[in-house]
Scaffold this motif. Structure first.
Motif, PDB file in Angstrom:
ATOM      1  N   PRO A  70       0.794  -1.229   0.000  1.00 53.55           N
ATOM      2  CA  PRO A  70       0.000   0.000   0.000  1.00 53.55           C
ATOM      3  C   PRO A  70       0.823   1.274   0.000  1.00 53.55           C
ATOM      4  O   PRO A  70       0.423   2.275  -0.611  1.00 53.55           O
ATOM      5  CB  PRO A  70      -0.825  -0.125   1.289  1.00 53.55           C
ATOM      6  N   GLU A  71       1.965   1.284   0.682  1.00 53.04           N
ATOM      7  CA  GLU A  71       2.769   2.504   0.770  1.00 53.04           C
ATOM      8  C   GLU A  71       3.206   2.995  -0.607  1.00 53.04           C
ATOM      9  O   GLU A  71       3.165   4.201  -0.891  1.00 53.04           O
ATOM     10  CB  GLU A  71       3.997   2.251   1.659  1.00 53.04           C
ATOM     11  N   THR A  72       3.625   2.056  -1.467  1.00 53.89           N
ATOM     12  CA  THR A  72       4.037   2.447  -2.815  1.00 53.89           C
ATOM     13  C   THR A  72       2.848   2.952  -3.617  1.00 53.89           C
ATOM     14  O   THR A  72       2.950   3.939  -4.361  1.00 53.89           O
ATOM     15  CB  THR A  72       4.696   1.260  -3.539  1.00 53.89           C
ATOM     16  N   ALA A  73       1.715   2.274  -3.485  1.00 50.03           N
ATOM     17  CA  ALA A  73       0.507   2.705  -4.193  1.00 50.03           C
ATOM     18  C   ALA A  73       0.122   4.126  -3.793  1.00 50.03           C
ATOM     19  O   ALA A  73      -0.222   4.959  -4.648  1.00 50.03           O
ATOM     20  CB  ALA A  73      -0.641   1.743  -3.899  1.00 50.03           C
ATOM     21  N   ILE A  74       0.192   4.424  -2.506  1.00 50.44           N
ATOM     22  CA  ILE A  74      -0.159   5.757  -2.019  1.00 50.44           C
ATOM     23  C   ILE A  74       0.808   6.801  -2.571  1.00 50.44           C
ATOM     24  O   ILE A  74       0.399   7.896  -2.981  1.00 50.44           O
ATOM     25  CB  ILE A  74      -0.166   5.765  -0.478  1.00 50.44           C
ATOM     26  N   GLN A  75       2.084   6.461  -2.601  1.00 46.29           N
ATOM     27  CA  GLN A  75       3.079   7.399  -3.115  1.00 46.29           C
ATOM     28  C   GLN A  75       2.839   7.720  -4.591  1.00 46.29           C
ATOM     29  O   GLN A  75       2.835   8.886  -5.008  1.00 46.29           O
ATOM     30  CB  GLN A  75       4.481   6.815  -2.933  1.00 46.29           C
ATOM     31  N   VAL A  76       2.614   6.687  -5.400  1.00 46.99           N
ATOM     32  CA  VAL A  76       2.419   6.888  -6.837  1.00 46.99           C
ATOM     33  C   VAL A  76       1.092   7.569  -7.120  1.00 46.99           C
ATOM     34  O   VAL A  76       1.008   8.515  -7.917  1.00 46.99           O
ATOM     35  CB  VAL A  76       2.519   5.549  -7.588  1.00 46.99           C
ATOM     36  N   LEU A  77       0.021   7.075  -6.486  1.00 44.92           N
ATOM     37  CA  LEU A  77      -1.293   7.677  -6.719  1.00 44.92           C
ATOM     38  C   LEU A  77      -1.352   9.113  -6.212  1.00 44.92           C
ATOM     39  O   LEU A  77      -2.040   9.951  -6.803  1.00 44.92           O
ATOM     40  CB  LEU A  77      -2.384   6.830  -6.053  1.00 44.92           C
ATOM     41  N   GLY A  78      -0.623   9.404  -5.142  1.00 50.66           N
ATOM     42  CA  GLY A  78      -0.581  10.780  -4.678  1.00 50.66           C
ATOM     43  C   GLY A  78      -0.009  11.706  -5.738  1.00 50.66           C
ATOM     44  O   GLY A  78      -0.555  12.778  -6.007  1.00 50.66           O
ATOM     45  N   THR A  79       1.072  11.279  -6.361  1.00 49.37           N
ATOM     46  CA  THR A  79       1.668  12.069  -7.445  1.00 49.37           C
ATOM     47  C   THR A  79       0.714  12.189  -8.627  1.00 49.37           C
ATOM     48  O   THR A  79       0.510  13.279  -9.185  1.00 49.37           O
ATOM     49  CB  THR A  79       2.983  11.420  -7.911  1.00 49.37           C
ATOM     50  N   LEU A  80       0.108  11.071  -9.018  1.00 53.80           N
ATOM     51  CA  LEU A  80      -0.765  11.058 -10.191  1.00 53.80           C
ATOM     52  C   LEU A  80      -2.022  11.891  -9.975  1.00 53.80           C
ATOM     53  O   LEU A  80      -2.400  12.708 -10.838  1.00 53.80           O
ATOM     54  CB  LEU A  80      -1.139   9.614 -10.537  1.00 53.80           C
ATOM     55  N   LEU A  81      -2.685  11.699  -8.847  1.00 52.68           N
ATOM     56  CA  LEU A  81      -3.950  12.403  -8.623  1.00 52.68           C
ATOM     57  C   LEU A  81      -3.741  13.904  -8.465  1.00 52.68           C
ATOM     58  O   LEU A  81      -4.567  14.704  -8.913  1.00 52.68           O
ATOM     59  CB  LEU A  81      -4.664  11.821  -7.400  1.00 52.68           C
ATOM     60  N   GLN A  82      -2.645  14.292  -7.830  1.00 52.76           N
ATOM     61  CA  GLN A  82      -2.337  15.727  -7.733  1.00 52.76           C
ATOM     62  C   GLN A  82      -2.132  16.313  -9.131  1.00 52.76           C
ATOM     63  O   GLN A  82      -2.631  17.396  -9.446  1.00 52.76           O
ATOM     64  CB  GLN A  82      -1.072  15.933  -6.893  1.00 52.76           C
ATOM     65  N   ALA A  83      -1.393  15.589  -9.965  1.00 50.51           N
ATOM     66  CA  ALA A  83      -1.136  16.084 -11.322  1.00 50.51           C
ATOM     67  C   ALA A  83      -2.431  16.160 -12.123  1.00 50.51           C
ATOM     68  O   ALA A  83      -2.640  17.113 -12.897  1.00 50.51           O
ATOM     69  CB  ALA A  83      -0.131  15.174 -12.014  1.00 50.51           C
TER      70      ALA A  83
END
Length: 220
Positions: A70-83
């Motif tokens: 989950p930690e990696t998913a949160i990191q990547v999705l955080g970047t993607l959703l912000q963008a």
């Protein structure tokens, strides 16, 4: 066969993310406009996944992603959703995440974990990310805002599932979501007074809504 399935199972965090207004864009603005939006979205997904595994697959405008935890998913999705929220050419996205055992076969993923992630994504409102408890706990550990939505029944899933909303990007204000294409108005440009009825990004979306309001669900 039963022994092989068990040995092939390994945990993964599965994510589904799509463009909330994609079908309406194709209907109102045409297939070429919808394809332009999809290409922008695909490019942003590729950028966010740089250094990680590529999408498991694309299902129309929906990307299926997999991460080891989950930690990696949160990191990547955080970047993607912000963008995605900062990209003026994109409507709002919807996403669902679940962590658990999956079966890997021919580059694809199968199993209950995948099914639940897909069902959760389908429940998400424009601009919303929904997740199960393991993902929510990882988000809380990182200091990310998480809202407990209680137990939720999912189609074709036995029993109810505890569901959470994770705020990886600014919350979308329902008053400023176009009910047709699911574009979100920039606050600085539009939020100056109480809205009178739905906000529309263009006369074409307004016309489509006036012709058939029952076709388009108002954001909640």
């Amino acid at each position: 066969m039963r022994q092989r399935e068990i040995s092939d199972k390994a945990p993964a965090t599965v994510a589904f993310i799509d463009i909330a207004g994609f079908s309406a864009i194709a209907d109102v603005y045409g297939d070429a406009a919808a394809l332009d939006v999809l290409e922008v979205f695909e490019s942003m997904v590729r950028d966010a996944l740089s250094g990680y595994e590529p999408p498991i697959k694309w299902i129309g405008d929906e990307a299926m992603l997999s991460f080891p935890e989950p930690e990696t998913a949160i990191q990547v999705l955080g970047t993607l959703l912000q963008a995605c929220r900062e990209e003026s050419r994109l409507p709002l996205t919807r996403a669902g995440l679940n962590h658990g055992p999956v079966i890997r076969r021919a580059g694809d993923l199968f199993g209950t974990t995948v099914n639940i992630a897909a069902r959760i994504a389908a429940l998400a409102s424009p601009g919303q990310l929904l997740a199960t408890q393991p993902v929510a706990e990882a988000a809380i550990a990182r200091g990310i805002l998480v809202r407990d939505l209680g137990m939720v029944a999912l189609r074709s899933v036995a029993g109810e599932v505890p569901l959470y909303e994770i705020e990886l990007a600014p919350s979308a204000d329902p008053d400023w979501i176009d009910p047709v294409c699911k574009m979100h108005a920039p606050y600085s440009s539009y939020k100056r007074a109480a809205p009178q009825g739905p906000w529309f990004c263009s006369p074409r979306c307004e016309e489509a809504y006036r012709r058939s309001p029952q076709t388009y669900e108002l954001p909640r």
